[in-house]
Design a protein around this motif. Structure first.
Motif, short mmCIF file in Angstrom:
data_model
loop_
_atom_site.label_atom_id
_atom_site.label_comp_id
_atom_site.label_asym_id
_atom_site.label_seq_id
_atom_site.Cartn_x
_atom_site.Cartn_y
_atom_site.Cartn_z
N ASP A 190 30.84 -44.56 28.28
CA ASP A 190 30.31 -45.77 27.66
C ASP A 190 28.80 -45.65 27.47
O ASP A 190 28.18 -44.64 27.83
CB ASP A 190 30.65 -47.01 28.49
CG ASP A 190 30.03 -46.96 29.89
OD1 ASP A 190 29.40 -45.93 30.23
OD2 ASP A 190 30.16 -47.94 30.63
N ARG A 191 28.20 -46.69 26.93
CA ARG A 191 26.77 -46.67 26.61
C ARG A 191 25.90 -46.77 27.85
O ARG A 191 24.75 -46.32 27.84
CB ARG A 191 26.44 -47.81 25.65
CG ARG A 191 27.11 -47.65 24.27
CD ARG A 191 26.74 -48.77 23.34
NE ARG A 191 27.35 -48.58 22.03
CZ ARG A 191 27.20 -49.43 21.01
NH1 ARG A 191 26.47 -50.53 21.17
NH2 ARG A 191 27.79 -49.17 19.86
N VAL A 192 26.41 -47.39 28.92
CA VAL A 192 25.62 -47.47 30.16
C VAL A 192 25.34 -46.06 30.68
O VAL A 192 24.21 -45.73 31.05
CB VAL A 192 26.39 -48.31 31.22
CG1 VAL A 192 25.64 -48.29 32.55
CG2 VAL A 192 26.57 -49.73 30.72
N LYS B 209 39.22 -37.25 36.33
CA LYS B 209 38.34 -37.52 37.46
C LYS B 209 38.19 -36.30 38.38
O LYS B 209 37.09 -35.98 38.82
CB LYS B 209 38.88 -38.71 38.25
CG LYS B 209 37.96 -39.16 39.39
CD LYS B 209 38.51 -40.41 40.06
CE LYS B 209 37.57 -40.88 41.17
NZ LYS B 209 38.07 -42.13 41.82
N CYS B 210 39.30 -35.64 38.67
CA CYS B 210 39.24 -34.50 39.60
C CYS B 210 38.36 -33.38 39.07
O CYS B 210 37.53 -32.81 39.78
CB CYS B 210 40.65 -33.99 39.89
SG CYS B 210 41.67 -35.14 40.81
N SER B 211 38.54 -33.04 37.79
CA SER B 211 37.73 -31.96 37.19
C SER B 211 36.26 -32.34 37.15
O SER B 211 35.39 -31.50 37.43
CB SER B 211 38.24 -31.66 35.77
OG SER B 211 39.57 -31.24 35.79
N PHE B 212 35.97 -33.60 36.81
CA PHE B 212 34.59 -34.04 36.74
C PHE B 212 33.91 -33.97 38.10
O PHE B 212 32.80 -33.42 38.24
CB PHE B 212 34.53 -35.47 36.20
CG PHE B 212 33.18 -36.11 36.30
CD1 PHE B 212 32.17 -35.79 35.41
CD2 PHE B 212 32.91 -37.04 37.30
CE1 PHE B 212 30.92 -36.37 35.52
CE2 PHE B 212 31.67 -37.63 37.42
CZ PHE B 212 30.67 -37.29 36.53
N ILE B 213 34.56 -34.51 39.13
CA ILE B 213 33.97 -34.51 40.47
C ILE B 213 33.81 -33.08 40.99
O ILE B 213 32.79 -32.74 41.61
CB ILE B 213 34.83 -35.35 41.42
CG1 ILE B 213 34.77 -36.83 41.00
CG2 ILE B 213 34.37 -35.18 42.86
CD1 ILE B 213 35.61 -37.74 41.86
N ARG B 214 34.79 -32.24 40.72
CA ARG B 214 34.68 -30.83 41.12
C ARG B 214 33.45 -30.16 40.51
O ARG B 214 32.65 -29.53 41.21
CB ARG B 214 35.94 -30.09 40.71
CG ARG B 214 35.92 -28.58 40.98
CD ARG B 214 36.95 -27.89 40.12
NE ARG B 214 36.62 -27.97 38.69
CZ ARG B 214 37.51 -27.81 37.72
NH1 ARG B 214 38.77 -27.57 37.99
NH2 ARG B 214 37.11 -27.90 36.45
N VAL C 142 28.25 -43.83 37.93
CA VAL C 142 28.64 -44.71 36.84
C VAL C 142 30.06 -44.43 36.37
O VAL C 142 30.86 -45.37 36.16
CB VAL C 142 27.64 -44.58 35.67
CG1 VAL C 142 28.14 -45.35 34.45
CG2 VAL C 142 26.28 -45.08 36.09
N LEU C 143 30.42 -43.18 36.19
CA LEU C 143 31.74 -42.87 35.63
C LEU C 143 32.90 -43.35 36.51
O LEU C 143 33.81 -44.03 36.00
CB LEU C 143 31.84 -41.36 35.38
CG LEU C 143 31.48 -40.88 33.97
CD1 LEU C 143 31.57 -39.37 33.88
CD2 LEU C 143 32.38 -41.52 32.93
N PRO C 144 32.95 -43.04 37.81
CA PRO C 144 34.06 -43.55 38.62
C PRO C 144 34.13 -45.07 38.66
O PRO C 144 35.23 -45.65 38.69
CB PRO C 144 33.78 -42.96 40.01
CG PRO C 144 32.96 -41.73 39.74
CD PRO C 144 32.11 -42.09 38.58
N LEU D 90 22.67 -36.14 37.48
CA LEU D 90 24.02 -35.86 37.95
C LEU D 90 24.54 -36.98 38.85
O LEU D 90 25.70 -37.38 38.76
CB LEU D 90 24.04 -34.52 38.69
CG LEU D 90 23.76 -33.27 37.86
CD1 LEU D 90 23.70 -32.04 38.75
CD2 LEU D 90 24.81 -33.08 36.77
N LEU D 91 23.66 -37.49 39.71
CA LEU D 91 24.07 -38.59 40.59
C LEU D 91 24.36 -39.86 39.79
O LEU D 91 25.28 -40.62 40.14
CB LEU D 91 22.98 -38.85 41.63
CG LEU D 91 22.76 -37.74 42.67
CD1 LEU D 91 21.60 -38.09 43.59
CD2 LEU D 91 24.04 -37.52 43.49
#
Length: 543
Positions: free
Chosen positions: A511-513, A201-206, A502-504, A496-497
């Protein structure tokens, strides 16, 4: 099977190049014969001088278009080949052959650009990274990201400097960034959905927040319509700040646990676009000469780019490369027809012979040199950059010419054809890494889908802005007005938004969503741009 298909594709592209080269030399000879000049028999209504090629399609006859191209300076290519003259003057009565020629040469240039980056450019960067003993985090956001983003970065720089098509460079960078961060991430998410894989999560949000910040900054720059030298440097410095943040987070993580050396190697390889025997996808084209048909595209680069890796070492090629490299650089930087031409080539020849003599006396036949390795790698890096720039310049010139032939805005081709061609490697490499690497592979793949596009945006456009604003200093560089850039940025930010929301909410599981949502956003954007380019409908733009 993949290696077999890759080998066949290599042979086909080399054969295409050999045929096109012979054909071009023959046609060029015929076009320079006296009987081919027919200016006197043509109507004088064709303009004799001009600096714009937009009036090409005002003439319906191919003969008039040929004369228009020859007499209009705006139709002259920024590269080395006059594609418009070949298409309309040589294939004027046989346009189908012209389309085949342009398509084949486009495929060859895309192959050359990707192969040069993978075979020479990335190899130099990987060796430099090992010698400098860079950590995977630092290498991934500096040298290794440059290896993956080299085609986009150089295409952007060429469009701003050589071709003077700033909107082309902007669209190609944004198109590639949108494709990788939306389409590639979407495909990976759909494929990995049944495996219940989560990412950090941290790397993704960064990464996403830095990417969003760079895009909002770009929106501000385009809205203002101009950029100064200092503003360009500040935009370029955003990536340096991002590197510092990555290094700081890496330092904190290493205090808790040490990285396995194998993980370091895999991270470096994946970011470079290489994979090992367990992941036989997107391997670099082999340098082994299995057929004489590979020589036309292989020899010019091999004879001018120093290579000192253990598996590719050849003393003959090494001596030849350091001898011929200065001559190639002199040929590129010489303006042609100047009084200093003889001095330039004489100096380059003297330097080349001196370097070749030193290499001949100090290197062994069986193994690469151990001393002064940084100089060898630096030379290889410089010449791979030179070849990448040459190929990118010719590719941009060809796409601009194709835009004139089909009556399509070149920026649309940069957004689609150039972006797809430069990003297909990221698609194959990242999907393969996610599928075959498990959770760690998916983490590396998703990180690359955001880090590399951000690198291309900040470095590719940042360096382009610095160069152009420096040439205009103390006046700012005026950015070409293109309302469609706001559409590209809007959809890119929207993708990106969507991922950021969706991910958090899904505990960072792919997932497919997420996947179908990103693909839907990209396809909606693509449909809108293509419909506008084809004139199916028009939207009112704001001033």
């Amino acid at each position: 099977m993949v290696s077999f298909i890759s080998k066949k594709l290599t042979l086909f592209l080399n054969s295409s190049f050999l045929f096109l080269f012979i054909f071009y030399v023959t046609i060029s000879y015929l076009l320079h014969q006296p009987h081919t000049t027919t200016h006197r028999s043509l109507p004088v209504r064709v303009p004799v001088q001009g600096n714009d090629c937009t009036g090409l399609h005002d003439h319906t006859d191919s003969k008039f278009k040929c004369i228009f191209i020859k007499s209009n300076s705006g139709c002259r290519p920024k590269g080395y080949i006059n594609y418009l003259q070949i298409f309309y003057c040589t294939f004027g009565k046989f346009p189908v052959l012209g389309y085949v020629m342009l398509s084949a040469w486009l495929a060859v240039l895309f192959y050359l650009l990707g192969n040069t980056a993978a075979e020479y450019f990335c190899s130099s960067l990987e060796n430099l990274s090992n010698i400098l003993n860079l950590s995977p985090a630092i290498a991934g956001v500096t040298l290794l990201s440059l290896g993956n983003g080299a085609p986009d970065v150089f295409a952007s720089i060429v469009s701003f400097t050589s071709s003077k098509n700033g909107d082309f460079g902007l669209n190609s960078i944004l198109g590639g960034a949108f494709f990788v961060s939306s389409a590639v991430v979407g495909v990976i998410s759909i494929i990995m959905s049944p495996r219940d894989v989560s990412i950090d999560k941290c790397s993704f949000i960064r990464d996403v927040f830095f990417f969003l910040f760079s895009l909002f900054t770009l929106v501000l720059i385009i809205s203002v319509g101009k950029i100064t030298l200092w503003a360009s440097i500040c935009f370029l410095s955003v990536y340096l700040f991002y590197v510092c943040v990555v290094c700081f987070m890496h330092f904190l993580s290493t205090r808790e646990h040490k990285l396995n050396p194998l993980d370091v190697e895999e991270l470096g390889i994946s970011l470079l676009g290489y994979v090992d025997d367990e992941h036989p996808v997107f391997v670099a084209k082999s340098a082994t000469l299995c057929s004489i048909l590979e020589l036309p595209l292989y020899l010019p680069r091999r004879l001018t780019i120093p290579v000192v890796s253990e598996d590719k070492w050849s003393k003959t090629y090494a001596v030849a490369s350091v001898t011929l490299a200065p001559i190639l650089l002199a040929a590129l930087f010489d303006s042609g027809g100047s009084k200093t031409c003889l001095i330039t080539y004489g100096t380059a020849g003297f330097i080349g012979i001196s370097l070749g003599s030193v290499a001949l006396l100090t290197t062994k036949k069986c193994s690469p040199p151990k001393s002064c390795l940084c100089l060898w790698l630096g030379g290889g890096f410089l010449m791979s950059v030179t070849w990448t720039y040459i190929i990118a310049e010719e590719l941009v010139s060809l796409l601009v010419s194709i835009g004139y032939v089909f009556g399509i805005d070149p920026s649309v081709l940069g957004l689609t054809v150039l972006a797809w061609g430069n990003s297909v490697g990221d698609l194959i490499a990242n999907v393969a890494m996610a599928v075959n690497g498990g959770g760690d592979g998916a983490q590396v793949a998703i990180s690359g889908c955001y880090a590399v596009p951000m690198f291309n945006t900040l470095l590719g456009l940042g360096i382009s802005f610095v160069i152009t604003s420096w040439s205009n200093y103390p006046y700012p560089y005026v950015i070409p007005y293109d309302p469609s850039l706001f559409e590209s940025l809007g959809f890119l930010i929207g993708g990106l938004l969507w991922a950021l929301v969706v991910l958090p909410r899904n505990n960072m599981r792919l997932d497919r969503v997420l996947g179908f949502g990103l693909l839907a956003i990209y396809l909606c954007f693509l449909s809108l741009r293509l419909a506008k380019a084809l004139g199916l409908f028009k939207l009112h733009s704001w001033a």
